[in-house]
Design a protein around this motif. Sequence first.
Motif, PDB file in Angstrom:
ATOM      1  N   UNK A 305       0.816  -1.215   0.000  1.00  0.00           N
ATOM      2  CA  UNK A 305       0.000   0.000   0.000  1.00  0.00           C
ATOM      3  C   UNK A 305       0.848   1.262   0.000  1.00  0.00           C
ATOM      4  N   UNK A 306       2.059   1.192   0.560  1.00  0.00           N
ATOM      5  CA  UNK A 306       2.920   2.378   0.638  1.00  0.00           C
ATOM      6  C   UNK A 306       3.359   2.878  -0.736  1.00  0.00           C
ATOM      7  N   UNK A 307       3.128   2.078  -1.778  1.00  0.00           N
ATOM      8  CA  UNK A 307       3.434   2.519  -3.138  1.00  0.00           C
ATOM      9  C   UNK A 307       2.430   3.566  -3.628  1.00  0.00           C
ATOM     10  N   UNK A 308       1.318   3.714  -2.917  1.00  0.00           N
ATOM     11  CA  UNK A 308       0.317   4.722  -3.279  1.00  0.00           C
ATOM     12  C   UNK A 308      -0.629   4.317  -4.379  1.00  0.00           C
ATOM     13  N   UNK A 309      -0.777   3.019  -4.626  1.00  0.00           N
ATOM     14  CA  UNK A 309      -1.602   2.560  -5.744  1.00  0.00           C
ATOM     15  C   UNK A 309      -3.027   2.183  -5.356  1.00  0.00           C
ATOM     16  N   UNK A 310      -3.373   2.290  -4.076  1.00  0.00           N
ATOM     17  CA  UNK A 310      -4.739   1.991  -3.654  1.00  0.00           C
ATOM     18  C   UNK A 310      -5.560   3.277  -3.565  1.00  0.00           C
ATOM     19  N   UNK A 311      -6.726   3.267  -4.209  1.00  0.00           N
ATOM     20  CA  UNK A 311      -7.598   4.442  -4.165  1.00  0.00           C
ATOM     21  C   UNK A 311      -8.324   4.570  -2.853  1.00  0.00           C
ATOM     22  N   UNK A 315      -7.477   1.310   6.818  1.00  0.00           N
ATOM     23  CA  UNK A 315      -6.809   1.483   8.096  1.00  0.00           C
ATOM     24  C   UNK A 315      -6.914   2.932   8.594  1.00  0.00           C
ATOM     25  N   UNK A 316      -6.100   3.233   9.593  1.00  0.00           N
ATOM     26  CA  UNK A 316      -6.026   4.606  10.090  1.00  0.00           C
ATOM     27  C   UNK A 316      -5.437   5.502   8.997  1.00  0.00           C
ATOM     28  N   UNK A 317      -5.461   6.799   9.224  1.00  0.00           N
ATOM     29  CA  UNK A 317      -5.033   7.795   8.250  1.00  0.00           C
ATOM     30  C   UNK A 317      -3.732   7.377   7.547  1.00  0.00           C
ATOM     31  N   UNK A 318      -3.786   7.178   6.238  1.00  0.00           N
ATOM     32  CA  UNK A 318      -2.577   6.752   5.512  1.00  0.00           C
ATOM     33  C   UNK A 318      -1.416   7.731   5.643  1.00  0.00           C
ATOM     34  N   UNK A 319      -1.703   8.992   5.926  1.00  0.00           N
ATOM     35  CA  UNK A 319      -0.621   9.960   6.118  1.00  0.00           C
ATOM     36  C   UNK A 319       0.215   9.590   7.340  1.00  0.00           C
ATOM     37  N   UNK A 320      -0.437   9.063   8.366  1.00  0.00           N
ATOM     38  CA  UNK A 320       0.265   8.679   9.587  1.00  0.00           C
ATOM     39  C   UNK A 320       0.851   7.274   9.472  1.00  0.00           C
ATOM     40  N   UNK A 321       0.094   6.382   8.856  1.00  0.00           N
ATOM     41  CA  UNK A 321       0.507   4.976   8.809  1.00  0.00           C
ATOM     42  C   UNK A 321       1.512   4.693   7.711  1.00  0.00           C
ATOM     43  N   UNK A 322       1.325   5.347   6.543  1.00  0.00           N
ATOM     44  CA  UNK A 322       2.114   4.991   5.366  1.00  0.00           C
ATOM     45  C   UNK A 322       2.834   6.170   4.719  1.00  0.00           C
TER      46      UNK A 322
END
Length: 537
Positions: A305-311, A315-322
Amino acid sequence: MKRKYFSSVAALLLTASILGACSEDDQTIEKGENAHNVKATGMPIVEESIQVDGFAAKFFASQNWNDLMLWDEYEKMTNIEVDWKTVQIEGLAEKRNLMLAAGDYPELFFASAFPKTDLIKYGQQGVFLPISDYIDEYAPNFKKILEEYPSVKKGVTMPDGKIYGFPAFYDPNFEALRAGTPWIKKDWLDKLGLEEPETPDELYEVLKAFKEQDPNGNGKADEEGWGTGYGINQFIGYLRGTYGLNKQGSMNINLDFKEGTEEFRFVPATDEYKELLKFLNKLYTEGLINQDIFTTEPHVFAAEASKGNFGMLAEVDPAELLNLDGYVGVPVLEGPTGERAYNTVSNGLGNLGMFVLTDKAKNPEAMVRWMDYFYGEEGSKMFFMGFEGVTFEEDEEGNFKYLETITDNPDGLNVDQAISEYLTWPGGYYPGMVRKKYFQGAEGKENSTLNAEKVLPYRIKDEDILPGLNYTLEENEKVSAVMTDVQTYVDEMTAGFITGNQDFSKWDDYKKTLDKMGLESYLEVAQGAYERSKEEE
């Protein structure tokens, strides 16, 4: 969870009935042998220092709890030294159960996550002390919570009228910890000229567009729809209210009331649940949710998911998690019958058995005071923020924040790793009260607050949330005998229906199998426990 129970149920129930026949006013509570050493208020807790044996679960293997700033400083404050023995969370249940079976257990268990079944079993055996005997005199912070939130008091009180464990408790005013929807990539919506989805059908169209219309603009079909590393229940939880399920909240996740009654039905056997699964089946079979959802692990999915390819992410806020910016909370969806609700919400009560005292405790009064501190303001601040000038600072407005050595660690540690060199809360296993003011996890940040505010108009009302049901030992045996196999079967069939390995034409056969497995007897026991709880109000 699979549990085994001792055979002396009848004798234990007799003991319970005798205890239940006496009011607490009629009972004389025996003081611990060192009660005279305990101060009523203030610090230190005891005049003369004491040492106590403790067992705990920890998240980070590198931690040595006997040389950790949190416990070193608290020892100085209280005059109480805890000699800690710890185990990794993964090995907790086995180690905990072996210790009890062998009779080789400590004075206290901390962060040990005892299930309700163990609390009532070992409580009535006398292995766990009833902390309810000490709350009035020695636990003012916890007593205040029980008075302010009657559903919490009901939830922690066992059928014999006793409280055997201090729980994890999440401030009901901390909305982002209670309710939050998945996260959707706002710039992808804008790029494709789409609005945030408001219904399941609109969500389907958005996810389909994400996957097929190249919103990242790289000319490759590398975009994914909706993903999670924590299993299909992440998706089901978001959609329960949309499909008219769990109108009494999620404390009893498989149960809600038949419409217009207070009679339980089994949620995974309802027509509404079937419709929810049909929608997820549509998403899965068209490749709009991650195809490894039933097998992947959180760290594996996070790397992808950290590749940014999921729309969309659950989970919790991706800004914090990933470290992925640009995601916003998805609206609560309006379902096929006009329902628009978010019902996967608890009353704030987490695991009930996070701190227990055993019959080996020589200083129960002191240790109840020791634990109660973490339900108050100062204790919460120390537990989650640590120590001013070492781990956190306070700004002019009175806000607390970690120092840069924690948030931007020079050794490349993430926040959880850096703070774990001082504190024990990362990993989520602890008793005490979680307040937004002192909680620095993702749920305490602005984006999560905005997400929760978006959910709030549709969130189940607190007064409609049913506390968790507490069963007697005899009832626990009946429930376990049925639900161990039923839950396994439900999980297997839920996965089968979603993936298409099971056809929905088999739905009636699925329900008949549940009936044959004894579902009706489980519902009868649950109904009885509910009726008993109403009589106790």
